[in-house]
Design an enzyme around this catalytic site. Structure first.
Site, PDB file in Angstrom:
ATOM      1  CD  GLU A  45     124.311  56.456  61.778  1.00  0.00           C
ATOM      2  OE1 GLU A  45     123.954  57.411  61.071  1.00  0.00           O
ATOM      3  OE2 GLU A  45     123.610  56.013  62.720  1.00  0.00           O
ATOM      4  CE  LYS A 114     121.003  58.383  59.032  1.00  0.00           C
ATOM      5  NZ  LYS A 114     121.506  58.584  60.420  1.00  0.00           N
ATOM      6  CB  CYS A 147     120.909  55.078  61.514  1.00  0.00           C
ATOM      7  SG  CYS A 147     120.359  55.533  63.181  1.00  0.00           S
TER       8      CYS A 147
END
Length: 262
Positions: A45, A114, A147
């Site tokens: 990430e 994200k 994540c």
């Protein structure tokens, strides 16, 4: 017979100080990764800019097809390996925690933002993304979750029901979240009958210690490869037939749709 897809996961050093240092490190590891026969390399990430860098996130953010993309696309072409990397994306007046995958012929395979921003600094800088799409590469259907996104059963179940064989998860997991990497992530693979690859950083960045523990988990939850705490590269062979076998043995995806919770 379905050819085996070879995946490389790079657990990058957290203390690479600048975007230039990060590109130089990537360039240095690619020859060995190419020689391994890897088809795709997964990086952590915000690999391109760094994670715990405070307000520098704003100055290091780039448009999706900016200079970092151009440099990484050239590296992918030279090495003959697709590269999946995290970066801070600038789009109009917003910043996104994003990931791109570029193929060896410089084609953009995936552009994902994200979806869920965790407690902490990310909410001060980033805007949540929307939607999740698969891409196909070497006859595999692949999804990206970034994540925290993969910690929700709903997101992994969603991409599995779309037909994903492999879920790529670039992460920046801190050292105090061991249970997530060691238990939750293999469980996500098992409960959906998919491969799940989790790429973390290793070491310390500006006082923030990363767990490491990157993993490639198989559809039956077995760990194909697991990293320790330090920077390293792990490899796994992705066999699509294991996805079909796992989903036939435990038809969670199909049977979950039949549950009446009313």
């Amino acid at each position: 017979m379905q050819p085996v897809f070879r995946l490389a996961v790079a657990q990058a050093p957290a203390d690479l100080n600048s975007p230039t240092d990060r590109l130089d490190w990537l360039r240095s590891i690619l020859p060995d990764i190419a020689n391994s026969g890897a088809d795709l390399l997964l990086l952590p990430e915000l690999f391109a800019c760094g994670y715990n860098i405070g307000d520098a996130i704003r100055t290091r953010a780039e448009i999706a097809d900016g200079p970092t993309f151009a440099a990484i696309a050239d590296m992918a072409h030279e090495a003959g390996v697709a590269i999946h990397y995290g970066f801070a994306e600038r789009s109009e007046d917003a910043l996104y925690n994003a990931a791109l995958c570029v193929s060896a012929d410089r084609t953009v395979l995936c552009h994902q933002r994200k979806l869920v921003l965790p407690p902490g600094f990310e909410k001060a800088y980033f805007t949540p993304g929307r939607g999740c799409h698969l891409f196909e590469y070497h006859k595999l259907k692949i999804a990206t979750l970034i994540c925290y996104d993969a910690e929700f059963p709903e997101t992994v179940r969603h991409v599995a029901q779309l037909g994903a064989d492999l879920v790529l998860v670039p992460t920046a997991l801190g050292s105090d979240w061991s249970w997530v990497a060691h238990t939750m992530i293999p469980t996500r693979a098992y409960e959906n009958g998919v491969y799940l690859a989790y790429a973390n950083s290793g070491g310390v960045e500006n006082g923030s210690e990363f767990l490491g523990a990157s993993v490639i988990a198989a559809p039956d939850g077995i760990e194909v490869a697991r990293a320790g705490a330090s920077a390293t590269i792990i490899y796994g062979d992705i066999d699509k037939s294991r996805v079909a076998a796992a989903q036939k043995r435990l038809p969670y995806l199909k049977d979950g749709l039949t549950i009446d919770l009313s």
